[in-house]
Motif scaffolding. Structure first.
Motif, mmCIF file in Angstrom:
data_model
loop_
_atom_site.group_PDB
_atom_site.id
_atom_site.type_symbol
_atom_site.label_atom_id
_atom_site.label_comp_id
_atom_site.label_asym_id
_atom_site.label_seq_id
_atom_site.Cartn_x
_atom_site.Cartn_y
_atom_site.Cartn_z
ATOM 1 N N GLN A 138 0.806 -1.211 0.000
ATOM 2 C CA GLN A 138 0.000 0.000 0.000
ATOM 3 C C GLN A 138 0.845 1.268 0.000
ATOM 4 O OE1 GLN A 138 -3.033 -0.630 -0.416
ATOM 5 N NE2 GLN A 138 -2.650 -2.796 -0.066
ATOM 6 N N GLN A 141 0.383 3.791 -2.604
ATOM 7 C CA GLN A 141 -0.967 4.039 -3.090
ATOM 8 C C GLN A 141 -1.745 5.039 -2.247
ATOM 9 O OE1 GLN A 141 -2.902 0.284 -3.473
ATOM 10 N NE2 GLN A 141 -1.231 -0.602 -4.631
ATOM 11 N N VAL A 142 -1.103 5.674 -1.329
ATOM 12 C CA VAL A 142 -1.875 6.574 -0.487
ATOM 13 C C VAL A 142 -2.265 7.828 -1.270
ATOM 14 C CG1 VAL A 142 -0.899 5.749 1.660
ATOM 15 C CG2 VAL A 142 0.175 7.647 0.453
ATOM 16 N N SER A 143 -3.455 8.295 -0.967
ATOM 17 C CA SER A 143 -3.941 9.517 -1.608
ATOM 18 C C SER A 143 -3.379 10.738 -0.916
ATOM 19 C CB SER A 143 -5.458 9.579 -1.530
ATOM 20 O OG SER A 143 -6.052 8.350 -1.834
ATOM 21 N N CYS B 121 -10.650 15.125 -1.617
ATOM 22 C CA CYS B 121 -9.969 14.758 -0.381
ATOM 23 C C CYS B 121 -9.240 15.989 0.149
ATOM 24 C CB CYS B 121 -8.987 13.606 -0.631
ATOM 25 S SG CYS B 121 -8.281 12.932 0.880
ATOM 26 N N GLN B 134 -11.579 8.217 -5.421
ATOM 27 C CA GLN B 134 -10.560 8.714 -6.339
ATOM 28 C C GLN B 134 -11.107 8.640 -7.772
ATOM 29 O OE1 GLN B 134 -6.393 7.577 -5.517
ATOM 30 N NE2 GLN B 134 -7.232 6.022 -4.150
ATOM 31 N N TRP B 140 -10.498 6.808 -1.490
ATOM 32 C CA TRP B 140 -9.326 7.561 -1.058
ATOM 33 C C TRP B 140 -8.602 6.741 0.002
ATOM 34 C CZ3 TRP B 140 -8.298 11.663 -3.936
ATOM 35 C CH2 TRP B 140 -9.349 12.339 -4.551
ATOM 36 N N ARG B 141 -7.308 6.867 -0.002
ATOM 37 C CA ARG B 141 -6.525 6.083 0.958
ATOM 38 C C ARG B 141 -5.625 7.038 1.739
ATOM 39 N NH1 ARG B 141 -4.922 1.109 2.140
ATOM 40 N NH2 ARG B 141 -6.397 0.219 0.662
ATOM 41 N N VAL B 142 -5.758 6.984 3.034
ATOM 42 C CA VAL B 142 -5.029 7.917 3.892
ATOM 43 C C VAL B 142 -3.883 7.187 4.583
ATOM 44 C CG1 VAL B 142 -5.184 9.485 5.854
ATOM 45 C CG2 VAL B 142 -7.123 9.255 4.286
ATOM 46 N N GLY B 143 -2.687 7.657 4.384
ATOM 47 C CA GLY B 143 -1.532 7.128 5.090
ATOM 48 C C GLY B 143 -1.261 7.954 6.332
ATOM 49 N N LEU B 153 5.532 5.496 6.733
ATOM 50 C CA LEU B 153 4.113 5.423 7.055
ATOM 51 C C LEU B 153 3.886 4.316 8.072
ATOM 52 C CD1 LEU B 153 2.191 5.717 3.667
ATOM 53 C CD2 LEU B 153 2.690 7.485 5.347
ATOM 54 N N SER B 156 -1.869 2.564 6.218
ATOM 55 C CA SER B 156 -2.778 3.366 5.408
ATOM 56 C C SER B 156 -4.138 2.709 5.441
ATOM 57 C CB SER B 156 -2.261 3.508 3.978
ATOM 58 O OG SER B 156 -2.343 2.280 3.304
ATOM 59 N N ALA B 249 -7.580 -3.937 2.584
ATOM 60 C CA ALA B 249 -6.634 -3.165 1.790
ATOM 61 C C ALA B 249 -5.917 -4.073 0.790
ATOM 62 C CB ALA B 249 -5.615 -2.477 2.687
#
Lengths: 168, 249
Positions: A138, A141-143, B121, B134, B140-143, B153, B156, B249
């Motif tokens: 991942q 791939q984070v936004s 976002c 997206q 949307w993927r938040v790290g 990170l 996420s 995920a």
């Protein structure tokens, strides 16, 4: 950008946590007079850590570049993108990201305020097992990237501007 | 897909949003919301309404509806968190920094949704509020950054279902942005809260740092949240809902 901590590490801690929380829940009733806290900026010289209204770290913090407007998210993008140089009272912070085909392959701090002692200290007492790859798939791939505001203050500012330049 | 960045409230706000003819207008409106909250509530600006209340120039009873309703909301959070969150500084000054960024983010969100933007976002200084998906249709993927290594990170998480908000709070080595009436709980270095709305996420992340494991145990039962904490020894703990999200995920 790398991700850290093992998934198995998380599972293990979850098991512990669930037990802990269930045990604790019977006794816990949010006692009055407990610790009281909120976010603030105590002075105008704060580094603007978490707080919503701290003064901007420095004029140089302003990311002036935005991503190419028309680039679809799937467009492969490569290159090295240098974030803005963000001033804090502890010194300047700046990062560089390396992007290959739209994926972050590396993040390098060019300057960190307290790169030495404190980081090493924390790393030393952090259990190493909890610090290896969690979701390596991942990582690219984070936004967007979040974090505690004290952490994010300058690093994230610089990182964010670099990522915005990269359009990812 | 464009990324719009501006500085406000002493931090950087980044908004990822699909291109549209009226996107610049929408971004400008978002920026105005942040500016309005900053102008009213910033204590570093002596001219702000809240500063004038703090200095005694303006009576609280004579302040604006916006200020009093925001203060009332913060007081409700104080009560709801058993006092772990409070808008009262030790010196007695009313400080609403603990909620105004989240309120500004929500105002920005309402503005975007009103204008018909359903996929975007918003990241304000490390706190994140997303809507829709997206451009490729994925969530949307938040790290979230590892507090022990700013270049890494921790994990996420996808923003799917009703989960729209992620807020992270830390005490760590510089506890000066979190104050305490008694002794602050030192259990956690960082707490990340995933919630349906940003105000809940933001307030509870701070309250968990302040209140420690007892507060956490209470909050996860009373609110629909998922939490990941980083303890002082570096160990991670997560709620089952969060690990389920990680599994997807």
């Amino acid at each position: 950008m790398r991700t850290r901590a093992t998934l198995s590490g998380i599972f293990a801690s979850v098991a512990i946590l669930v037990v802990g929380w269930q045990a604790g829940s019977a006794a816990v009733t949010a006692a009055n007079g407990g610790p009281t806290a909120s976010t603030t900026t105590s002075t105008g010289t704060s580094t603007g850590t978490s707080t919503t209204t701290a003064p901007a770290p420095s004029a140089s913090a302003a990311p002036t570049t935005t991503a190419p407007a028309a680039a679809p998210a799937t467009t492969a993008k490569s290159g090295t993108f240098t974030g803005s140089d963000v001033g804090t009272r502890f010194g300047n912070v700046q990062v560089k990201v390396v992007v290959a085909d739209g994926k972050i392959t590396d993040v390098t701090p060019l300057h960190l305020t307290d790169n030495g002692g404190r980081s090493v200290q924390i790393s030393n007492y952090a259990a190493p097992i909890l610090r290896s790859e969690v979701l390596s798939s991942q990582s690219s791939q984070v936004s967007t990237v979040g974090g505690a505001t004290y952490t994010s203050e300058a690093y994230l500012t610089s990182l964010q501007s670099a990522l915005d330049q990269a359009g990812i | 897909m464009g990324s719009h960045v501006f500085e406000t409230m002493g931090t950087v706000v980044s908004l990822a949003i699909a291109d549209a003819p009226d996107v610049d207008e929408a971004v400008a409106a978002v920026e105005r919301h942040f500016g309005a909250f900053d102008g009213r509530f910033s204590l570093y600006s002596a001219q702000s309404e809240l500063s004038r209340v703090a200095s005694g120039q303006l009576a609280l009873t004579a302040s604006s509806d916006e200020l009093r309703s925001t203060y009332a909301s913060a007081l409700r959070w104080r009560d709801d968190t058993g006092g772990a969150f409070t808008p009262h500084r030790p010196d007695g000054v009313i400080d609403l920094n603990g909620t105004v960024k989240a309120l500004a983010m929500q105002a920005a969100a309402d503005e975007l949704l009103d204008r018909g933007f359903s996929d975007w976002c918003l990241n304000a200084g490390g706190d994140v509020l997303c809507a829709g998906n997206q451009p490729d249709g994925k969530p949307w993927r938040v790290g979230v950054v590892d507090p022990a290594d700013r270049s890494a990170l921790l994990f996420s998480i996808p923003m799917d279902g009703t989960r729209h908000a992620v807020a992270t709070s830390g005490s760590a080595e510089r506890g000066d942005h979190i104050w305490t009436a008694t002794a602050i709980d030192r259990s956690y270095l960082q707490a990340t809260v995933v919630a349906d709305d940003i105000e809940t996420a933001d307030v509870l992340a701070t309250a968990i740092i302040a209140g420690g494991p007892d507060a956490l145990a209470s909050y996860v039962q009373r609110w629909s949240i998922d939490v990941l904490t980083v303890a002082r020894d570096g160990s991670l703990s997560a709620t089952p809902g969060l690990t389920a999200a990680l599994d997807r995920a």
